[in-house]
Design a protein around this motif. Sequence first.
Motif, PDB file in Angstrom:
ATOM      1  N   GLN A   1       0.831  -1.208   0.000  1.00 57.26           N
ATOM      2  CA  GLN A   1       0.000   0.000   0.000  1.00 57.26           C
ATOM      3  C   GLN A   1       0.863   1.254   0.000  1.00 57.26           C
ATOM      4  N   ARG A   2       0.217   2.370  -0.293  1.00 55.14           N
ATOM      5  CA  ARG A   2       0.882   3.672  -0.345  1.00 55.14           C
ATOM      6  C   ARG A   2       1.556   3.980   0.998  1.00 55.14           C
ATOM      7  N   ARG A   3       2.734   4.589   0.935  1.00 55.85           N
ATOM      8  CA  ARG A   3       3.538   4.886   2.120  1.00 55.85           C
ATOM      9  C   ARG A   3       2.731   5.708   3.117  1.00 55.85           C
ATOM     10  N   THR A   4       2.673   5.197   4.333  1.00 57.58           N
ATOM     11  CA  THR A   4       1.979   5.853   5.445  1.00 57.58           C
ATOM     12  C   THR A   4       2.783   5.585   6.711  1.00 57.58           C
ATOM     13  N   HIS A   5       2.980   6.626   7.508  1.00 56.67           N
ATOM     14  CA  HIS A   5       3.674   6.491   8.788  1.00 56.67           C
ATOM     15  C   HIS A   5       2.673   6.796   9.893  1.00 56.67           C
ATOM     16  N   VAL A   6       2.585   5.902  10.856  1.00 56.66           N
ATOM     17  CA  VAL A   6       1.675   6.096  11.986  1.00 56.66           C
ATOM     18  C   VAL A   6       2.518   6.178  13.254  1.00 56.66           C
ATOM     19  N   HIS A   7       2.403   7.309  13.924  1.00 56.77           N
ATOM     20  CA  HIS A   7       3.166   7.603  15.132  1.00 56.77           C
ATOM     21  C   HIS A   7       2.199   7.588  16.314  1.00 56.77           C
TER      22      HIS A   7
END
Length: 174
Positions: free
Chosen positions: A90-96
């Motif tokens: 999937q499309r690059r996603t960062h979850v912090h």
Amino acid sequence: MPYDPAWPAMFARWGVGLRAALGDAAARIDHIGSTSVPGLAAKPVIDIQISVASLEATDSFLGPLTGVGLVYRADNPERTKRYFREPPGQRRTHVHVRQLGSFSQQFPLLFRDYLRCHLAAANEYAAAKQHCAAEFRNDRPGYVQAKDAFVWDIIRRADAWAQHTGWAPGPSDA
């Protein structure tokens, strides 16, 4: 790349799913990072911040986040957050995931809100990022280090603005 008006909708889709998965375990779910600032050039990566009561109570968020396909990066060296990446393919996603009220949780919200309210600062930041990206095209640590001085200059200005205006984060984005 130049600002993409589709970025807020990409965040919104994630936000709905994350809110459904986390419920009240997430005090806030916010779109942060450069893609959250209208008009700002950015890497096409959606950054999402989830604010929780405690980072140690991982049962409240680890299962729900991996349950929606996010990949937990236990090797993340930052001790003030728990870090997840997009599902494979999937499309690059960062979850912090950060603790509500902590400095590390407030910092990206203040930075984002200041840039949203100060177009000249957002344009300066975009120019600095583009310069650093050109200079450090194949050196991500070099790029991050090169733009750090500008980030801290903006946060200094943002803090003065926050003190002057009484800034507090608005409602959660999701």
